[in-house]
Scaffold this active site. Structure first.
Site, PDB file in Angstrom:
ATOM      1  N   LEU A  58       0.885  -1.165   0.000  1.00 14.41           N
ATOM      2  CA  LEU A  58       0.000   0.000   0.000  1.00 14.41           C
ATOM      3  C   LEU A  58       0.920   1.210   0.000  1.00 14.41           C
ATOM      4  O   LEU A  58       1.885   1.246   0.776  1.00 14.41           O
ATOM      5  CB  LEU A  58      -0.902   0.020   1.236  1.00 14.41           C
ATOM      6  CG  LEU A  58      -2.042  -1.002   1.287  1.00 14.41           C
ATOM      7  CD1 LEU A  58      -2.694  -0.994   2.668  1.00 14.41           C
ATOM      8  CD2 LEU A  58      -3.089  -0.711   0.216  1.00 14.41           C
ATOM      9  N   ASP A  59       0.656   2.198  -0.854  1.00 17.23           N
ATOM     10  CA  ASP A  59       1.560   3.348  -0.873  1.00 17.23           C
ATOM     11  C   ASP A  59       1.408   4.163   0.404  1.00 17.23           C
ATOM     12  O   ASP A  59       0.501   3.947   1.201  1.00 17.23           O
ATOM     13  CB  ASP A  59       1.357   4.189  -2.145  1.00 17.23           C
ATOM     14  CG  ASP A  59      -0.009   4.845  -2.227  1.00 17.23           C
ATOM     15  OD1 ASP A  59      -0.419   5.488  -1.238  1.00 17.23           O
ATOM     16  OD2 ASP A  59      -0.665   4.745  -3.276  1.00 17.23           O
ATOM     17  N   VAL A  60       2.310   5.104   0.597  1.00 17.20           N
ATOM     18  CA  VAL A  60       2.393   5.822   1.864  1.00 17.20           C
ATOM     19  C   VAL A  60       1.094   6.559   2.194  1.00 17.20           C
ATOM     20  O   VAL A  60       0.750   6.737   3.371  1.00 17.20           O
ATOM     21  CB  VAL A  60       3.595   6.797   1.843  1.00 17.20           C
ATOM     22  CG1 VAL A  60       3.375   7.912   0.826  1.00 17.20           C
ATOM     23  CG2 VAL A  60       3.887   7.367   3.226  1.00 17.20           C
ATOM     24  N   SER A  62      -1.938   5.536   1.389  1.00 19.12           N
ATOM     25  CA  SER A  62      -3.062   4.594   1.473  1.00 19.12           C
ATOM     26  C   SER A  62      -3.062   3.919   2.837  1.00 19.12           C
ATOM     27  O   SER A  62      -2.063   3.897   3.551  1.00 19.12           O
ATOM     28  CB  SER A  62      -2.966   3.550   0.355  1.00 19.12           C
ATOM     29  OG  SER A  62      -3.012   4.175  -0.916  1.00 19.12           O
ATOM     30  N   ARG A 148      -5.313   4.640  -8.310  1.00 16.10           N
ATOM     31  CA  ARG A 148      -5.064   6.072  -8.489  1.00 16.10           C
ATOM     32  C   ARG A 148      -4.884   6.417  -9.964  1.00 16.10           C
ATOM     33  O   ARG A 148      -5.388   7.439 -10.441  1.00 16.10           O
ATOM     34  CB  ARG A 148      -3.837   6.498  -7.670  1.00 16.10           C
ATOM     35  CG  ARG A 148      -4.033   6.347  -6.162  1.00 16.10           C
ATOM     36  CD  ARG A 148      -2.785   6.778  -5.394  1.00 16.10           C
ATOM     37  NE  ARG A 148      -2.906   6.481  -3.982  1.00 16.10           N
ATOM     38  CZ  ARG A 148      -3.513   7.259  -3.082  1.00 16.10           C
ATOM     39  NH1 ARG A 148      -4.056   8.404  -3.466  1.00 16.10           N
ATOM     40  NH2 ARG A 148      -3.582   6.905  -1.809  1.00 16.10           N
TER      41      ARG A 148
END
Length: 201
Positions: A58-60, A62, A148
């Protein structure tokens, strides 16, 4: 020699990743990672617990469910497009997708030379007149920042993204920053499910 039937059962853990936390073991800029969280350090994460690897990312910006596995081959199988485990997200965006755009996403789409497998995007009801709208999004592949990029392609900006489910595992009521172990019986059921799909570990 270790026969398959005597191999220890893998252990799986469900972590509720908060925003502003990186999914990596260490960051050269000193930013907080999932392994810096108190729940992954003693005494809540005692030395008797295994080393684990994250299943996907999960990106920062999220948040939500992140599965951790003590078994590398199992983690790789869970991430594989061939296994096609569904990932459910709840996503808040500024803007709105048109019906034909939702259809295009469902059929699969290519953006900047990258092919995205068909995904299910459903707008939640009762949001008429709002600038921000919530969508339920289901992926079976999960390329880098896929949700996204899909929204951005159609002029929508994601401002919150929460993963609720990965395969049969759900976020449920796990508080942000907390971790829970999947019961052994459920892990065994999951391995049996993968075996029926032809996945070998």
């Amino acid at each position: 020699p270790v026969a398959p039937e005597t191999k220890p059962l893998p252990r799986l853990f469900l972590l509720h990743k908060p925003v502003d936390v990186l999914v990596t073991h260490r960051d050269h800029k000193g930013r907080k990672t999932i392994f810096d969280l108190a729940c992954l350090n003693p005494p809540l994460w005692p030395a008797t617990n295994p080393r684990v690897m994250n299943v996907g990312r999960l990106d920062v910006n999220s948040e939500g469910l992140l599965v951790l596995s003590s078994d590398g081959p199992l983690a790789q199988a869970m991430m594989s497009p061939e296994t096609a485990l569904s990932r459910l997200y709840r996503v808040r965006v500024r803007g709105q997708l048109k019906p034909d755009e939702i259809t295009a996403i469902a059929q699969g789409i290519t953006i900047d030379g990258v092919e995205y497998r068909g995904a299910e995007f459903v707008e939640e009801y009762g949001q008429e007149g709002r600038a921000n709208r919530w969508y339920r999004c289901v992926l079976t592949e999960g390329k880098n920042r896929e949700i996204r990029k899909l929204f951005d392609h159609f002029g929508c900006v994601v401002n919150r993204l929460v993963r609720l489910q990965y395969g049969p595992f759900t976020l449920g009521d796990i508080p942000a920053g907390d971790i829970r172990e999947v019961p052994a019986a459920k892990v065994k059921d999951f391995l049996d499910h993968l075996a029926k799909k032809g996945v070998t570990l």
